[in-house]
Design a protein around this motif. Structure first.
Motif, short mmCIF file in Angstrom:
data_model
loop_
_atom_site.label_atom_id
_atom_site.label_comp_id
_atom_site.label_asym_id
_atom_site.label_seq_id
_atom_site.Cartn_x
_atom_site.Cartn_y
_atom_site.Cartn_z
N GLN A 60 0.75 -1.33 0.54
CA GLN A 60 -0.06 0.15 0.09
C GLN A 60 1.22 1.26 -0.04
OE1 GLN A 60 -2.50 1.14 3.74
NE2 GLN A 60 -3.74 1.32 2.28
N VAL A 61 0.51 2.21 -0.82
CA VAL A 61 1.43 3.84 -0.45
C VAL A 61 0.17 4.84 -0.69
CG1 VAL A 61 2.66 5.24 -2.13
CG2 VAL A 61 2.94 2.51 -2.23
N THR A 62 0.81 5.45 -0.18
CA THR A 62 0.42 6.38 0.27
C THR A 62 0.80 8.00 -0.56
OG1 THR A 62 -1.63 5.86 2.17
CG2 THR A 62 -1.49 8.30 1.78
N ASN A 63 0.19 8.60 -0.98
CA ASN A 63 0.83 9.69 -1.89
C ASN A 63 0.75 11.40 -1.64
OD1 ASN A 63 2.46 11.52 -3.33
ND2 ASN A 63 1.27 11.28 -5.26
N GLN A 64 0.85 12.44 0.18
CA GLN A 64 0.51 13.26 0.70
C GLN A 64 1.45 14.11 0.19
OE1 GLN A 64 1.33 11.76 3.85
NE2 GLN A 64 -1.22 11.31 4.88
N THR A 65 1.93 13.38 -1.43
CA THR A 65 3.10 14.80 -2.27
C THR A 65 1.97 15.85 -2.39
OG1 THR A 65 3.61 14.25 -4.11
CG2 THR A 65 4.81 13.63 -1.93
N GLN A 66 2.87 16.50 -3.19
CA GLN A 66 1.99 17.53 -4.59
C GLN A 66 2.43 17.52 -5.42
OE1 GLN A 66 -0.37 20.18 -3.31
NE2 GLN A 66 0.03 19.33 -1.51
N SER A 67 3.01 15.74 -5.91
CA SER A 67 2.92 15.45 -7.53
C SER A 67 2.18 13.98 -7.33
CB SER A 67 4.36 15.53 -7.57
OG SER A 67 5.42 16.99 -7.66
N SER A 68 1.83 13.49 -9.01
CA SER A 68 1.88 12.16 -8.83
C SER A 68 2.69 11.46 -8.62
CB SER A 68 0.42 12.15 -9.97
OG SER A 68 -0.28 13.16 -10.21
N LEU A 69 2.04 9.93 -9.23
CA LEU A 69 3.56 9.38 -8.95
C LEU A 69 3.17 7.55 -9.00
CD1 LEU A 69 3.55 8.23 -5.04
CD2 LEU A 69 5.29 9.99 -6.07
N ARG A 70 4.42 7.07 -9.84
CA ARG A 70 4.27 5.83 -10.81
C ARG A 70 5.18 4.77 -10.42
NH1 ARG A 70 6.51 7.86 -17.16
NH2 ARG A 70 4.48 8.95 -17.75
N LEU A 71 3.96 4.06 -9.76
CA LEU A 71 4.43 2.93 -8.95
C LEU A 71 4.83 1.29 -9.67
CD1 LEU A 71 1.19 2.59 -6.26
CD2 LEU A 71 3.74 3.84 -5.83
N TYR A 72 6.01 1.10 -10.27
CA TYR A 72 6.57 -0.06 -10.46
C TYR A 72 6.82 -1.42 -10.01
CZ TYR A 72 7.73 3.68 -13.35
OH TYR A 72 7.70 4.79 -14.20
N THR A 73 6.04 -2.80 -9.70
CA THR A 73 6.94 -3.57 -9.85
C THR A 73 8.14 -4.25 -9.65
OG1 THR A 73 6.49 -5.42 -11.31
CG2 THR A 73 4.23 -4.77 -10.03
N THR A 74 8.69 -3.43 -10.37
CA THR A 74 10.08 -3.87 -10.66
C THR A 74 11.18 -2.69 -9.96
OG1 THR A 74 10.44 -2.27 -12.21
CG2 THR A 74 10.09 -4.17 -12.92
N PRO A 75 12.79 -3.65 -9.39
CA PRO A 75 13.50 -2.66 -8.73
C PRO A 75 13.58 -1.01 -9.25
CG PRO A 75 14.21 -4.32 -8.96
CD PRO A 75 13.69 -5.11 -9.78
N VAL A 86 1.19 1.51 -12.23
CA VAL A 86 0.30 2.49 -11.51
C VAL A 86 0.86 3.61 -11.19
CG1 VAL A 86 -1.14 1.54 -9.61
CG2 VAL A 86 -0.11 -0.14 -10.87
N PHE A 87 -0.27 4.57 -11.41
CA PHE A 87 -0.59 6.34 -11.45
C PHE A 87 -1.19 6.16 -10.46
CE2 PHE A 87 -2.21 9.96 -11.98
CZ PHE A 87 -1.09 10.46 -12.41
N LEU A 88 -0.96 7.14 -9.61
CA LEU A 88 -1.23 7.19 -8.49
C LEU A 88 -0.99 8.68 -8.11
CD1 LEU A 88 -1.93 6.35 -5.14
CD2 LEU A 88 0.10 6.14 -4.75
N ASP A 89 -2.81 9.15 -8.09
CA ASP A 89 -2.76 10.81 -7.73
C ASP A 89 -2.43 11.47 -6.62
OD1 ASP A 89 -3.14 13.29 -9.35
OD2 ASP A 89 -5.66 13.49 -9.68
N ILE A 90 -1.78 12.43 -6.55
CA ILE A 90 -2.27 13.66 -5.06
C ILE A 90 -3.03 12.99 -4.38
CG2 ILE A 90 -2.12 15.76 -4.63
CD1 ILE A 90 -1.21 16.94 -7.72
N GLY A 91 -2.91 13.52 -2.79
CA GLY A 91 -3.79 12.72 -2.18
C GLY A 91 -3.88 11.52 -2.48
N ALA A 92 -4.20 10.50 -2.95
CA ALA A 92 -4.73 9.15 -2.98
C ALA A 92 -3.51 8.03 -2.58
CB ALA A 92 -4.72 9.20 -4.53
#
Length: 111
Positions: A60-75, A86-92
């Motif tokens: 689980q990831v919580t994005n409390q930044t002012q920028s959107s994230l991309r989550l990857y299964t690779t290192p 997976v795209f994780l939007d601001i505040g999601a």
């Protein structure tokens, strides 16, 4: 000659604006990474540049930044053949789906 208050305030505002612009290489806020409910990593104001690796697989990831994230299964923030990020939007907050596997890295989405 004495400078007026208005000129001093304007100069101060301009300097603050320049200083804030120089700090745009960091995302303002926090990213909280958990594995089965346990906090694994809590990043504050991380760099927006490059790939960030989680210390272990994340559920689980919580994005409390002012920028959107991309989550990857690779290192290394790459997309495996037939996979996707997976795209994780601001505040999601998002949780992994069993079929995709654990998240191992993230990067910031271009804005």
């Amino acid at each position: 000659m004495r400078a007026s208050r208005s000129l001093a305030a304007l100069t101060g505002s301009a300097l603050l604006g320049i200083a804030l612009t120089a700090c745009q290489d960091q995302a303002s806020g926090q990213i909280v990474a958990r594995h089965n409910g346990r906090i694994v990593q809590n990043l504050t104001n991380p760099s927006v540049k490059g790939c960030h690796r989680f210390p272990e697989g994340i559920t689980q990831v919580t994005n409390q930044t002012q920028s959107s994230l991309r989550l990857y299964t690779t290192p290394d923030c790459t997309v495996p053949p037939g996979g996707a990020y997976v795209f994780l939007d601001i505040g999601a907050t998002d949780q992994v789906v069993r079929a995709t596997g654990l998240w191992n890295s993230f990067s910031f989405a271009p804005e």
